[in-house]
Design a protein around this motif. Sequence first.
Motif, mmCIF file in Angstrom:
data_model
loop_
_atom_site.group_PDB
_atom_site.id
_atom_site.type_symbol
_atom_site.label_atom_id
_atom_site.label_comp_id
_atom_site.label_asym_id
_atom_site.label_seq_id
_atom_site.Cartn_x
_atom_site.Cartn_y
_atom_site.Cartn_z
ATOM 1 N N TYR A 1 -43.113 -24.472 -9.116
ATOM 2 C CA TYR A 1 -42.825 -26.135 -10.025
ATOM 3 C C TYR A 1 -44.113 -26.994 -9.030
ATOM 4 N N ASP A 2 -43.970 -28.213 -9.487
ATOM 5 C CA ASP A 2 -44.294 -28.844 -9.008
ATOM 6 C C ASP A 2 -43.850 -29.808 -9.206
ATOM 7 N N ASP A 3 -43.010 -30.289 -9.694
ATOM 8 C CA ASP A 3 -42.017 -31.259 -9.725
ATOM 9 C C ASP A 3 -40.623 -30.878 -9.102
ATOM 10 N N ASN A 4 -39.242 -31.550 -9.702
ATOM 11 C CA ASN A 4 -38.472 -31.403 -8.594
ATOM 12 C C ASN A 4 -37.256 -30.064 -10.626
ATOM 13 N N VAL A 5 -36.680 -29.385 -10.302
ATOM 14 C CA VAL A 5 -36.121 -28.017 -11.392
ATOM 15 C C VAL A 5 -34.569 -28.659 -10.858
ATOM 16 N N THR A 6 -33.773 -28.210 -12.017
ATOM 17 C CA THR A 6 -33.072 -28.800 -11.610
ATOM 18 C C THR A 6 -31.713 -26.763 -11.895
ATOM 19 N N LEU A 7 -31.338 -26.399 -11.035
ATOM 20 C CA LEU A 7 -29.769 -25.147 -11.067
ATOM 21 C C LEU A 7 -28.954 -25.401 -11.859
ATOM 22 N N THR A 8 -28.114 -24.465 -13.162
ATOM 23 C CA THR A 8 -27.271 -25.437 -13.556
ATOM 24 C C THR A 8 -26.453 -24.209 -14.047
ATOM 25 N N ASP A 9 -26.393 -22.722 -14.134
ATOM 26 C CA ASP A 9 -26.093 -21.754 -13.465
ATOM 27 C C ASP A 9 -26.012 -20.610 -13.396
ATOM 28 N N VAL A 10 -25.444 -19.336 -13.080
ATOM 29 C CA VAL A 10 -26.273 -18.116 -12.546
ATOM 30 C C VAL A 10 -24.891 -16.687 -13.400
ATOM 31 N N SER A 11 -25.611 -15.757 -13.560
ATOM 32 C CA SER A 11 -24.568 -15.032 -14.128
ATOM 33 C C SER A 11 -25.074 -13.875 -13.031
ATOM 34 N N VAL A 12 -23.979 -12.628 -13.121
ATOM 35 C CA VAL A 12 -24.022 -11.242 -12.372
ATOM 36 C C VAL A 12 -24.402 -10.578 -13.492
ATOM 37 N N ASP A 13 -24.949 -9.808 -14.206
ATOM 38 C CA ASP A 13 -25.252 -9.493 -15.657
ATOM 39 C C ASP A 13 -24.972 -7.648 -15.826
ATOM 40 N N GLY A 14 -25.330 -7.178 -14.314
ATOM 41 C CA GLY A 14 -24.881 -5.500 -14.537
ATOM 42 C C GLY A 14 -25.283 -4.848 -12.688
ATOM 43 N N VAL A 15 -24.645 -4.308 -12.174
ATOM 44 C CA VAL A 15 -24.934 -3.579 -11.071
ATOM 45 C C VAL A 15 -24.743 -2.070 -11.055
ATOM 46 N N ASP A 16 -26.068 -1.513 -10.955
ATOM 47 C CA ASP A 16 -25.912 -0.092 -10.991
ATOM 48 C C ASP A 16 -25.734 0.471 -9.563
ATOM 49 N N GLY A 17 -25.533 1.245 -9.525
ATOM 50 C CA GLY A 17 -24.755 2.625 -8.141
ATOM 51 C C GLY A 17 -23.338 2.112 -7.556
ATOM 52 N N GLU A 18 -22.662 1.012 -7.233
ATOM 53 C CA GLU A 18 -21.776 1.337 -8.509
ATOM 54 C C GLU A 18 -20.687 0.776 -9.229
ATOM 55 N N ASP A 19 -19.627 -0.373 -9.828
ATOM 56 C CA ASP A 19 -19.434 -0.022 -10.844
ATOM 57 C C ASP A 19 -17.951 -0.800 -10.674
ATOM 58 N N PRO A 20 -17.996 -2.737 -9.729
ATOM 59 C CA PRO A 20 -17.738 -3.512 -10.019
ATOM 60 C C PRO A 20 -17.292 -4.619 -10.985
ATOM 61 N N ALA A 21 -16.182 -4.310 -11.511
ATOM 62 C CA ALA A 21 -15.335 -5.159 -12.761
ATOM 63 C C ALA A 21 -15.594 -6.494 -12.836
#
Length: 290
Positions: free
Chosen positions: A174-194
């Motif tokens: 982006y050519d101007d500021n953006v603001t990061l607000t939250d994050v999520s881990v939606d899924g994991v393949d190869g292992e099964d973390p909870a």
Amino acid sequence: MGVSTSGSLLLIFFGSFIALGAVYTATGNTTEAFSEAYESHLSTQDTIAETALSLEATYHETDGNLTIRANNTGSQDLAVSDTTVLVDGVFRAVSRFQIATVDSQDTDLWTVGTQLRLENATAEPGRVKVVTGSGVAATAAVDVMGFVEDNPQTLDRTDNGTDSTIAFDIETSYDDNVTLTDVSVDGVDGEDPARINYSNDPSLSELNITLAPDHGTAVTTADGEFAIGETIDHSGVVLSPDGTARYRLGEFRDSNGDPVPMPLTSVTVTITFLDPEGVERTFTFTEGGF
């Protein structure tokens, strides 16, 4: 004979009078119609002279949306319903856009000094054109903006012999500021973390975000136990043009609470951010290169 001649002349006179009246009426109507058409033409020319637009268009790679922002910079109020849009030369009815607002209001009146925002999901276009009801038009190239994910890593931050933390960078275009607000881990393949939790080391934050170039002190953190798929809110992180943010997320644990090795896994992550106009958007990616 004299009476007959006089009668004939009288009939001719009245006939001529009626014919002259008809000609006068027709001429008057024609003149009036011409005058009205001329006045309408002058009014249209005035409308055209008083109409002006400025236009910008952005394609958001992260969600596949095209945003068109047209500013009424003239001295003439306009109507949204009279507006025509061309995307790469293809007609798009304003009614087909998912968002069609004037200064965030759902209205047909596009007044002087206000901005028409049109937005819709579409394939990446190259050019857009907005045409007003009077035919005044503005054309703009489409700027393509988004994020690039890079530098995936796994880390052993608790020195327990298991790389149970992941890290990755995101860079904005982006050519101007953006603001990061939250994050999520939606899924994991190869292992099964909870869940994600540093249960044995409360000094470590489950989410840690740093900024380039040095990635030194964290600009924000989030602490707690977070389930896979749960949104992790954090204080806003402002990312400047071409800026890079590094995320660290851990420790990934299974349902028994044991650390999960993250090398060779494939992880899907969604990052929520505010674009330069303050519109909330998401960036979802799957990284399989840990």
